[in-house]
Design an enzyme around this catalytic site. Structure first.
Site, PDB file in Angstrom:
ATOM      1  N   SER A 136      28.067  42.381  46.697  1.00 12.21           N
ATOM      2  CA  SER A 136      29.446  42.463  46.181  1.00 12.21           C
ATOM      3  C   SER A 136      30.100  43.839  46.351  1.00 12.21           C
ATOM      4  O   SER A 136      31.317  43.955  46.161  1.00 12.21           O
ATOM      5  CB  SER A 136      29.478  42.073  44.701  1.00 12.21           C
ATOM      6  OG  SER A 136      29.339  40.687  44.559  1.00 12.21           O
TER       7      SER A 136
ATOM      8  N   LYS B 222      32.965  43.805  48.614  1.00  6.32           N
ATOM      9  CA  LYS B 222      34.277  43.278  48.202  1.00  6.32           C
ATOM     10  C   LYS B 222      35.328  44.388  48.122  1.00  6.32           C
ATOM     11  O   LYS B 222      36.515  44.148  48.303  1.00  6.32           O
ATOM     12  CB  LYS B 222      34.147  42.561  46.853  1.00  6.32           C
ATOM     13  CG  LYS B 222      33.300  41.277  46.912  1.00  6.32           C
ATOM     14  CD  LYS B 222      33.027  40.752  45.515  1.00  6.32           C
ATOM     15  CE  LYS B 222      32.186  39.481  45.523  1.00  6.32           C
ATOM     16  NZ  LYS B 222      31.776  39.078  44.159  1.00  6.32           N
TER      17      LYS B 222
ATOM     18  N   TYR C 135      32.662  35.318  54.497  1.00 11.01           N
ATOM     19  CA  TYR C 135      32.310  35.918  53.199  1.00 11.01           C
ATOM     20  C   TYR C 135      30.804  36.188  53.092  1.00 11.01           C
ATOM     21  O   TYR C 135      30.376  37.258  52.649  1.00 11.01           O
ATOM     22  CB  TYR C 135      32.789  35.000  52.069  1.00 11.01           C
ATOM     23  CG  TYR C 135      32.300  35.407  50.702  1.00 11.01           C
ATOM     24  CD1 TYR C 135      32.855  36.499  50.030  1.00 11.01           C
ATOM     25  CD2 TYR C 135      31.259  34.710  50.071  1.00 11.01           C
ATOM     26  CE1 TYR C 135      32.391  36.883  48.782  1.00 11.01           C
ATOM     27  CE2 TYR C 135      30.795  35.087  48.822  1.00 11.01           C
ATOM     28  CZ  TYR C 135      31.357  36.173  48.182  1.00 11.01           C
ATOM     29  OH  TYR C 135      30.889  36.563  46.948  1.00 11.01           O
TER      30      TYR C 135
ATOM     31  N   TYR D 258      32.213  42.874  36.328  1.00  9.93           N
ATOM     32  CA  TYR D 258      32.390  41.533  35.745  1.00  9.93           C
ATOM     33  C   TYR D 258      32.342  41.581  34.225  1.00  9.93           C
ATOM     34  O   TYR D 258      33.081  42.347  33.620  1.00  9.93           O
ATOM     35  CB  TYR D 258      31.350  40.564  36.328  1.00  9.93           C
ATOM     36  CG  TYR D 258      31.217  40.742  37.819  1.00  9.93           C
ATOM     37  CD1 TYR D 258      32.255  40.357  38.661  1.00  9.93           C
ATOM     38  CD2 TYR D 258      30.104  41.351  38.387  1.00  9.93           C
ATOM     39  CE1 TYR D 258      32.168  40.553  40.028  1.00  9.93           C
ATOM     40  CE2 TYR D 258      30.016  41.544  39.758  1.00  9.93           C
ATOM     41  CZ  TYR D 258      31.050  41.147  40.563  1.00  9.93           C
ATOM     42  OH  TYR D 258      30.976  41.345  41.907  1.00  9.93           O
TER      43      TYR D 258
ATOM     44  N   VAL E 223      24.457  42.320  43.788  1.00 13.75           N
ATOM     45  CA  VAL E 223      23.183  41.742  43.341  1.00 13.75           C
ATOM     46  C   VAL E 223      21.991  42.184  44.201  1.00 13.75           C
ATOM     47  O   VAL E 223      20.848  41.880  43.867  1.00 13.75           O
ATOM     48  CB  VAL E 223      23.190  40.197  43.245  1.00 13.75           C
ATOM     49  CG1 VAL E 223      24.085  39.714  42.137  1.00 13.75           C
ATOM     50  CG2 VAL E 223      23.555  39.573  44.577  1.00 13.75           C
TER      51      VAL E 223
END
Ligand code: DON
Length: 304
Positions: free
Chosen positions: A64, A67, A189, A240, A258
């Site tokens: 992530s 991103k 992705y 998050y 992760v």
């Protein structure tokens, strides 16, 4: 200037005692193979030296963290129009939660939860000629090295098990918030998330976000205002349902993955990257969070 090398060494030595407390991510089967004993830290000072300890030169799956780079590329390509399709609010929920997306009519809360990142992937697909190659070149250029690559085994592993991401992409499609085919968007992705980089490369790549938009090569990549916004999103949404805890303990804009990586930065000061694959219950690197907390507490270098 503080003796950063010895500060990192002290933090490394003290945090290592907790290495067994974390759990390596297993929902992407390829990631389950990673040795939990890896631990690296790299500090890059804006306009100055770099410092590293442990496995800071070992490549890992950035997941992530990618991103943020995808968001930067989307803003470079289409500017502020992306905010018509994605909101800028923290979700307070795990990265793969779907309930809010349904209730909020297919507008993801922010670009860092999976549904938001899938919309960003869709924007890149619509605006790049050869999306996977062009995105890879963007990251290589920011970092200043040519040997950064996707890990296709990790991308395929996630493709076979990424049912929630398929659900998110289909939900987005049903709300007309996806222009391209679900398969094509997710293929991009999953590759984006499979990028492998070292702590040292990540610190160099994120340099432009700590340097008013100027990358390591001193080329302007984004405006100061665009950089301010990305940093604000990292602070409020980068972890998050643990974003509040990260701000509380560390006090820096940051982004986790992760794969066990975390990149954090203090604008106009430094970029600090950690990698330790053992995750806490919220899916963020346990040792990474500990090391970053110790760094900002010991040095008093945070945005607060
Ligand atoms: O989509 C996923 O689930 C993964 N490719 C990325 C998740 C991730 O890294 C969440 N961050 N902590």
């Amino acid at each position: 200037m503080p003796d950063f090398q010895s500060i990192l060494r002290t933090i490394y030595n003290s945090a290592t005692s907790q290495i067994e407390k974390g759990r390596v991510a297993t929902y992407i089967p390829e990631l389950a193979k990673i040795d939990i004993n890896n631990f690296g830290i790299c500090l890059k000072i804006v306009g100055g030296e770099s410092f590293g300890v442990g496995s800071f030169n070992t490549p890992f799956s950035i997941q992530s963290i990618s991103k943020v780079l995808a968001l930067a590329k989307a803003i470079e390509l289409v500017g502020e129009s992306i905010w018509k399709r994605i909101d800028v609010e923290p979700s307070g929920h795990p990265f793969n939660q779907l309930a809010l997306l349904e209730v909020e009519n297919g507008i993801p809360r922010n670009p860092f939860i999976n549904s938001g990142a899938i919309v960003i992937a869709d924007i890149l697909l619509s605006n790049l000629k050869d999306p996977k190659t062009d995105f890879l070149n963007f990251v290589r250029d920011l970092c200043g090295v040519d040997d950064i690559n996707y890990n296709t085994s990790v991308a395929l592993s996630e493709k076979h098990t990424g049912f929630k991401n398929y659900a998110a992409a289909n939900l987005l499609k049903s709300f007309n918030n996806l222009e391209n085919d679900v398969e094509d968007v997710l293929d991009f992705y999953f590759h984006q998330c499979s990028l492998e980089m070292t702590c040292s490369q990540l610190s160099n790549t994120f340099y432009f976000l700590a340097n008013d938009g100027y990358c390591l090569k001193n080329k302007l990549r984004l405006t100061r205002s665009q950089v301010k916004r990305i940093n604000a999103l990292m602070l409020t949404c980068g972890f998050y349902d643990e974003a509040g805890e990260f701000a509380f303990e560390v006090g820096l804009p940051g982004k986790s993955g992760v794969g066990g990586g975390i990149v954090a930065l203090l604008p106009n000061n430094f970029i600090l990257t950690t990698w330790a694959p053992g995750l806490n219950k919220k899916g963020n690197s346990l040792l990474g969070m500990t090391a970053l907390e110790q760094f900002t507490t010991n040095t008093k270098l945070s945005i607060f």
